[in-house]
Design a protein around this motif. Structure first.
Motif, PDB file in Angstrom:
ATOM      1  N   ALA A  73       3.059   0.275   1.887  1.00 39.96           N
ATOM      2  CA  ALA A  73       3.751   0.923   0.694  1.00 39.96           C
ATOM      3  C   ALA A  73       4.911   0.278   0.195  1.00 39.96           C
ATOM      4  CB  ALA A  73       4.223   2.158   1.781  1.00 39.96           C
ATOM      5  N   HIS A  74       5.246  -0.791   0.774  1.00 40.39           N
ATOM      6  CA  HIS A  74       6.304  -1.525   0.322  1.00 40.39           C
ATOM      7  C   HIS A  74       5.782  -2.565  -0.900  1.00 40.39           C
ATOM      8  CE1 HIS A  74       9.851  -4.414  -0.107  1.00 40.39           C
ATOM      9  NE2 HIS A  74       9.003  -5.395   0.036  1.00 40.39           N
ATOM     10  N   LEU A  75       4.601  -3.011  -0.394  1.00 38.33           N
ATOM     11  CA  LEU A  75       3.899  -4.053  -1.423  1.00 38.33           C
ATOM     12  C   LEU A  75       3.604  -3.227  -2.659  1.00 38.33           C
ATOM     13  CD1 LEU A  75       1.749  -6.246   0.940  1.00 38.33           C
ATOM     14  CD2 LEU A  75       3.603  -6.928  -0.308  1.00 38.33           C
ATOM     15  N   LYS A  76       2.967  -2.104  -2.484  1.00 37.46           N
ATOM     16  CA  LYS A  76       2.545  -1.203  -3.578  1.00 37.46           C
ATOM     17  C   LYS A  76       3.743  -0.923  -4.597  1.00 37.46           C
ATOM     18  CE  LYS A  76       0.147   1.449  -5.937  1.00 37.46           C
ATOM     19  NZ  LYS A  76      -0.738   0.846  -7.153  1.00 37.46           N
ATOM     20  N   ALA A  77       5.028  -0.552  -3.794  1.00 36.93           N
ATOM     21  CA  ALA A  77       6.025  -0.189  -4.827  1.00 36.93           C
ATOM     22  C   ALA A  77       6.634  -1.500  -5.303  1.00 36.93           C
ATOM     23  CB  ALA A  77       7.105   0.238  -3.902  1.00 36.93           C
ATOM     24  N   LYS A  78       6.551  -2.884  -4.837  1.00 35.91           N
ATOM     25  CA  LYS A  78       6.795  -4.066  -5.505  1.00 35.91           C
ATOM     26  C   LYS A  78       6.046  -4.440  -6.359  1.00 35.91           C
ATOM     27  CE  LYS A  78       8.782  -8.593  -4.214  1.00 35.91           C
ATOM     28  NZ  LYS A  78       8.896  -9.265  -3.095  1.00 35.91           N
ATOM     29  N   TYR A  79       4.672  -4.028  -6.346  1.00 40.24           N
ATOM     30  CA  TYR A  79       3.567  -4.572  -7.310  1.00 40.24           C
ATOM     31  C   TYR A  79       2.691  -3.299  -7.896  1.00 40.24           C
ATOM     32  CZ  TYR A  79       5.150  -9.185  -5.346  1.00 40.24           C
ATOM     33  OH  TYR A  79       5.929  -9.997  -4.920  1.00 40.24           O
ATOM     34  N   HIS A  81       1.372  -2.317 -10.454  1.00 37.84           N
ATOM     35  CA  HIS A  81      -0.040  -2.466 -11.130  1.00 37.84           C
ATOM     36  C   HIS A  81      -0.848  -3.556 -10.521  1.00 37.84           C
ATOM     37  CE1 HIS A  81       1.953  -0.123 -13.956  1.00 37.84           C
ATOM     38  NE2 HIS A  81       3.252  -0.624 -14.058  1.00 37.84           N
ATOM     39  N   GLN A  82      -0.332  -4.193  -9.591  1.00 37.82           N
ATOM     40  CA  GLN A  82      -1.536  -5.243  -9.280  1.00 37.82           C
ATOM     41  C   GLN A  82      -2.102  -4.995  -7.871  1.00 37.82           C
ATOM     42  OE1 GLN A  82       1.822  -5.973  -9.901  1.00 37.82           O
ATOM     43  NE2 GLN A  82       1.401  -7.071 -11.977  1.00 37.82           N
ATOM     44  N   ILE A  83      -1.598  -4.139  -7.168  1.00 40.71           N
ATOM     45  CA  ILE A  83      -1.935  -3.667  -6.057  1.00 40.71           C
ATOM     46  C   ILE A  83      -2.493  -1.958  -5.929  1.00 40.71           C
ATOM     47  CG2 ILE A  83      -1.558  -3.051  -3.451  1.00 40.71           C
ATOM     48  CD1 ILE A  83       0.252  -5.430  -3.642  1.00 40.71           C
ATOM     49  N   ASP A  84      -3.734  -1.980  -5.534  1.00 39.08           N
ATOM     50  CA  ASP A  84      -4.265  -0.370  -5.260  1.00 39.08           C
ATOM     51  C   ASP A  84      -4.781  -0.349  -3.951  1.00 39.08           C
ATOM     52  OD1 ASP A  84      -4.330   0.818  -8.086  1.00 39.08           O
ATOM     53  OD2 ASP A  84      -5.918  -0.496  -8.450  1.00 39.08           O
ATOM     54  N   VAL A  85      -4.569   1.001  -3.209  1.00 35.75           N
ATOM     55  CA  VAL A  85      -4.712   1.193  -2.118  1.00 35.75           C
ATOM     56  C   VAL A  85      -5.668   2.355  -1.882  1.00 35.75           C
ATOM     57  CG1 VAL A  85      -3.869   1.925   0.330  1.00 35.75           C
ATOM     58  CG2 VAL A  85      -2.252   0.505  -1.236  1.00 35.75           C
ATOM     59  N   LEU A  86      -6.781   2.235  -1.263  1.00 30.32           N
ATOM     60  CA  LEU A  86      -7.743   3.194  -0.958  1.00 30.32           C
ATOM     61  C   LEU A  86      -8.109   3.385   0.515  1.00 30.32           C
ATOM     62  CD1 LEU A  86     -10.781   2.353  -3.409  1.00 30.32           C
ATOM     63  CD2 LEU A  86      -9.002   4.234  -3.822  1.00 30.32           C
ATOM     64  N   THR A  87      -7.700   4.759   0.968  1.00 28.91           N
ATOM     65  CA  THR A  87      -8.065   4.939   2.448  1.00 28.91           C
ATOM     66  C   THR A  87      -9.042   6.084   2.683  1.00 28.91           C
ATOM     67  OG1 THR A  87      -6.758   5.447   4.486  1.00 28.91           O
ATOM     68  CG2 THR A  87      -5.825   6.527   2.627  1.00 28.91           C
ATOM     69  N   GLN A  88      -9.580   6.043   3.532  1.00 27.86           N
ATOM     70  CA  GLN A  88     -10.357   7.090   4.154  1.00 27.86           C
ATOM     71  C   GLN A  88      -9.777   8.037   5.100  1.00 27.86           C
ATOM     72  OE1 GLN A  88     -14.017   5.596   5.767  1.00 27.86           O
ATOM     73  NE2 GLN A  88     -13.167   5.088   7.713  1.00 27.86           N
ATOM     74  N   ASN A  89      -8.236   7.600   5.499  1.00 20.95           N
ATOM     75  CA  ASN A  89      -7.878   8.361   6.344  1.00 20.95           C
ATOM     76  C   ASN A  89      -7.496   9.891   6.077  1.00 20.95           C
ATOM     77  OD1 ASN A  89      -7.815   6.009   7.660  1.00 20.95           O
ATOM     78  ND2 ASN A  89      -5.563   5.644   7.930  1.00 20.95           N
ATOM     79  N   ARG A  96       3.810   9.375   4.210  1.00 22.06           N
ATOM     80  CA  ARG A  96       5.177   9.269   4.754  1.00 22.06           C
ATOM     81  C   ARG A  96       5.608   8.029   4.608  1.00 22.06           C
ATOM     82  NH1 ARG A  96       4.679  11.939  10.767  1.00 22.06           N
ATOM     83  NH2 ARG A  96       2.798  12.673  10.306  1.00 22.06           N
ATOM     84  N   ALA A  97       4.935   6.950   4.387  1.00 23.36           N
ATOM     85  CA  ALA A  97       5.650   5.694   4.302  1.00 23.36           C
ATOM     86  C   ALA A  97       5.893   5.569   2.693  1.00 23.36           C
ATOM     87  CB  ALA A  97       4.493   4.555   4.755  1.00 23.36           C
ATOM     88  N   GLY A  98       5.546   6.548   1.800  1.00 19.90           N
ATOM     89  CA  GLY A  98       5.762   6.393   0.522  1.00 19.90           C
ATOM     90  C   GLY A  98       4.978   6.150  -0.443  1.00 19.90           C
ATOM     91  N   LEU A  99       3.814   6.179  -0.150  1.00 23.63           N
ATOM     92  CA  LEU A  99       2.765   5.615  -1.013  1.00 23.63           C
ATOM     93  C   LEU A  99       1.814   6.424  -2.063  1.00 23.63           C
ATOM     94  CD1 LEU A  99       1.252   3.016  -1.513  1.00 23.63           C
ATOM     95  CD2 LEU A  99      -0.548   3.642   0.072  1.00 23.63           C
ATOM     96  N   ARG A 100       1.532   7.617  -1.580  1.00 20.38           N
ATOM     97  CA  ARG A 100       0.552   8.435  -2.158  1.00 20.38           C
ATOM     98  C   ARG A 100       0.872   9.307  -3.326  1.00 20.38           C
ATOM     99  NH1 ARG A 100      -3.370  10.384   2.035  1.00 20.38           N
ATOM    100  NH2 ARG A 100      -5.006  10.438   0.423  1.00 20.38           N
ATOM    101  N   GLY A 101       2.003  10.113  -3.234  1.00 17.12           N
ATOM    102  CA  GLY A 101       2.159  11.163  -4.338  1.00 17.12           C
ATOM    103  C   GLY A 101       2.046  10.436  -5.645  1.00 17.12           C
ATOM    104  N   GLU A 102       3.035   9.482  -6.106  1.00 20.16           N
ATOM    105  CA  GLU A 102       3.033   8.971  -7.372  1.00 20.16           C
ATOM    106  C   GLU A 102       1.874   8.380  -7.571  1.00 20.16           C
ATOM    107  OE1 GLU A 102       5.493   5.344  -9.608  1.00 20.16           O
ATOM    108  OE2 GLU A 102       6.774   6.850  -8.370  1.00 20.16           O
TER     109      GLU A 102
END
Length: 168
Positions: A73-79, A81-89, A96-102
């Motif tokens: 979540a920290h890396l995604k917030a810092k970068y 446009h460079q990082i995408d996260v895909l999860t099947q979870n 809750r770590a701050g990643l998904r809504g935005e």
């Protein structure tokens, strides 16, 4: 920095105490996947399916994001446009770590734009139910999006409360 795609599965949440599905003592040892995770299973026994997912939500109540969720979540917030996260979870620990809504709203905007360009007048957006935070973010986004004529919860066989039918 190059573009990075981070893929995750159930193992990332195991450290937080959430059981995985395929481990020796995983959920599929106790449940038949086709009975709790398929339309036919739901049609045969909707109570079993509801009980299965209610138990997953109860299990999440005392769980927290671990270092991997927080770091990603920290890396995604810092970068962003460079990082995408895909999860099947299906848990909400990344959220809750701050990643998904935005990020979900950004992806929905592109998805809706692409759908319009391809001539679709109706799409389905699956967001799951979890704690309801992502569902709320999706609903608020769709209310404000200028291309959305209307939206509603999907019928049960297409995801029910965990999905939206969107008319463009």
């Amino acid at each position: 920095m190059k573009k990075i795609l981070i893929l995750s599965g159930a193992g990332i949440s195991a450290e937080s105490g959430i059981g995985t599905f395929r481990e020796a003592d995983g959920l599929w040892e106790e449940y038949d996947v086709m009975e709790v995770c398929s339309l036919k299973g739901f049609e045969r026994n909707p109570k079993l399916v509801a009980d299965f997912y209610d138990a997953r939500r109860r299990d999440l109540a005392d769980k927290h994001p671990n270092a991997a969720h927080e770091t990603i979540a920290h890396l995604k917030a810092k970068y962003p446009h460079q990082i995408d996260v895909l999860t099947q979870n299906v848990d909400d620990l990344f959220e809750r770590a701050g990643l998904r809504g935005e990020e979900a709203c950004e992806r929905m905007d592109k998805f809706l734009s692409d759908a319009l360009l391809q001539g679709f007048d109706e799409v389905i957006i699956y967001h799951g139910i979890g704690t309801g935070k992502l569902s709320f973010a999706v609903k608020e986004f769709l209310k404000e999006h200028p291309s959305v004529k209307s939206f509603s919860d999907a019928p049960q066989h297409l995801g029910g409360f965990g999905a939206k039918i969107v008319r463009l």
